[in-house]
Scaffold this motif. Structure first.
Motif, PDB file in Angstrom:
ATOM      1  N   ASP A  46     -17.444  -6.864   0.951  1.00 47.06           N
ATOM      2  CA  ASP A  46     -16.206  -7.495   0.507  1.00 47.06           C
ATOM      3  C   ASP A  46     -16.551  -8.331  -0.718  1.00 47.06           C
ATOM      4  OD1 ASP A  46     -14.820  -6.402   2.631  1.00 47.06           O
ATOM      5  OD2 ASP A  46     -15.094  -8.160   3.911  1.00 47.06           O
ATOM      6  N   ARG A  49      -7.182  -5.260  -3.873  1.00 49.90           N
ATOM      7  CA  ARG A  49      -6.018  -6.140  -3.911  1.00 49.90           C
ATOM      8  C   ARG A  49      -6.112  -7.025  -5.153  1.00 49.90           C
ATOM      9  NH1 ARG A  49      -1.780  -8.000  -1.268  1.00 49.90           N
ATOM     10  NH2 ARG A  49      -1.258 -10.216  -1.190  1.00 49.90           N
ATOM     11  N   HIS A  98       0.839  -1.198   0.000  1.00 51.01           N
ATOM     12  CA  HIS A  98       0.000   0.000   0.000  1.00 51.01           C
ATOM     13  C   HIS A  98       0.875   1.250   0.000  1.00 51.01           C
ATOM     14  CE1 HIS A  98      -2.701   3.105   1.654  1.00 51.01           C
ATOM     15  NE2 HIS A  98      -3.686   2.383   1.133  1.00 51.01           N
ATOM     16  N   THR A 139     -13.098  -4.042  -1.307  1.00 57.11           N
ATOM     17  CA  THR A 139     -14.177  -3.632  -0.418  1.00 57.11           C
ATOM     18  C   THR A 139     -14.850  -2.408  -1.022  1.00 57.11           C
ATOM     19  OG1 THR A 139     -13.056  -4.463   1.560  1.00 57.11           O
ATOM     20  CG2 THR A 139     -14.823  -2.852   1.893  1.00 57.11           C
ATOM     21  N   THR A 177     -12.955   1.207  -1.195  1.00 48.28           N
ATOM     22  CA  THR A 177     -12.103   1.525  -0.045  1.00 48.28           C
ATOM     23  C   THR A 177     -10.883   0.613   0.058  1.00 48.28           C
ATOM     24  OG1 THR A 177     -13.350   0.065   1.442  1.00 48.28           O
ATOM     25  CG2 THR A 177     -14.069   2.377   1.274  1.00 48.28           C
ATOM     26  N   ARG A 178     -10.916  -0.522  -0.613  1.00 45.67           N
ATOM     27  CA  ARG A 178      -9.775  -1.454  -0.567  1.00 45.67           C
ATOM     28  C   ARG A 178      -9.720  -2.215  -1.872  1.00 45.67           C
ATOM     29  NH1 ARG A 178      -8.905  -6.981   0.773  1.00 45.67           N
ATOM     30  NH2 ARG A 178     -11.171  -7.218   0.878  1.00 45.67           N
TER      31      ARG A 178
END
Length: 316
Positions: free
Chosen positions: A180, A212, A24, A82, A209-210
């Motif tokens: 998620d 990966r 990150h 997310t 917000t997230r």
């Protein structure tokens, strides 16, 4: 999730690809810059940019294997993310300015049926408008650079394929609905845009917000090294193994390897190919000694080299 073992890792390899688990806050270029120092060469590139807020699989090419990155970029991808429903932002992710927040009751009242239907409408072959802060070029300039300069950018929709869009978990957080998700998609799909469009479909807005990235084509983040632990000499995947993961493998005789390397055409009927040919007709041509001769195009009864690779060590 795809896992693959590669056989030609080692200090004798001077070119190849590296699988890095990007942390990150670093840009993809930051990772390239660090790797150039570790590898002792400026000939390092990457396939598929990850934003600073994103983590996960970043594929780097070293020396002549940067030629493979063009083919890596077009591979399908998998992400874990997310999505926060109930708030829109200027960048469609958590890095942007908050714009419109939905009433808490509207967020709480999102039914499972409505969510399932909205996700289904964003699955399959869809038309997607990329986020305005994407790296797409507009009149020669990156869209995100224009936005940061205060200009209004309107990008055209483009066809993408979302092969899988799974909601793994949902939870109420401070008046928002966090999801998620797992997404498998074609190259060029923006997960931020999926978050934006899902929120819009439900009438409450949304942003990412997230994020990966867990897979690019046959390459998994499970096989990647962290940047801090990266040892180029031992982690470099040789050109032949890398190309054979992306394309069917063509086992060449010594004479065929010489002929193709010199730009000559060879009869396709005499070739031994492992794996089914794709629409592009490209295969990884491998010499008897395991060296990648190049990417070979088979068209009808003729095969010719499409991209040549120098013998390992000649380009470092």
């Amino acid at each position: 999730m795809v896992r693959r073992q590669f056989g030609t890792k080692g200090s004798s390899v001077h070119s190849g690809i590296l699988l890095v688990d990007k942390p990150h806050s670093l840009t993809s270029h930051d990772v390239v810059a660090r790797t150039r120092k570790l590898a002792g060469t400026r000939r390092v590139g990457h396939a598929g940019t990850l934003d600073p807020m994103a983590t996960g699989l970043l594929i780097l090419g070293v020396n002549s294997s940067t030629r493979l990155l063009t083919y890596v970029v077009g591979q399908d991808k998998e992400y874990l993310a997310t999505i926060r429903l109930g708030l829109t932002t200027s960048t469609d992710d958590a890095e942007g300015e908050a714009l419109i927040q939905a009433e808490a009751d509207a967020v709480r009242n999102v039914s499972e049926a409505a969510l399932v239907a909205a996700v289904a409408n964003l699955t399959g072959d869809i038309s997607q408008v990329p986020s305005s802060v994407s790296a797409i070029k507009v009149d020669g300039k990156r869209a995100y650079a224009l936005v940061r300069a205060g200009e209004t950018v309107e990008l055209k929709s483009r066809p993408v394929t979302v092969a899988r869009f799974d909601v793994l978990e949902r939870r109420q957080v401070d008046g928002f609905l966090d999801l998620d998700v797992r997404v498998e998609c074609s190259s060029g799909t923006y997960i931020r845009a999926l978050a934006r469009d899902l929120g819009a479909a439900l009438g409450i807005g949304g942003h990412l917000t997230r994020l990966r990235r867990t897979r690019i084509g046959p390459f998994s983040v499970d096989a990647a090294s962290t940047l801090d632990a990266l040892d180029v000499a031992t982690e470099l995947i040789g050109p032949a193994d890398a190309a054979s993961a992306l394309f069917p493998t063509l086992s060449l005789t010594e004479q065929q390897a010489i002929d193709l390397g010199h730009g000559k055409k060879v009869p396709a009927g005499d070739l031994s190919v492992s794996g089914a040919l794709g629409d592009d007709g490209l295969v990884a041509g491998v010499a008897p000694d395991g060296r990648l001769v190049g990417l070979v195009k088979i068209a009808g009864d003729i095969a010719k080299s499409a991209v040549n690779f120098p013998a390992d060590g000649q380009d470092s």
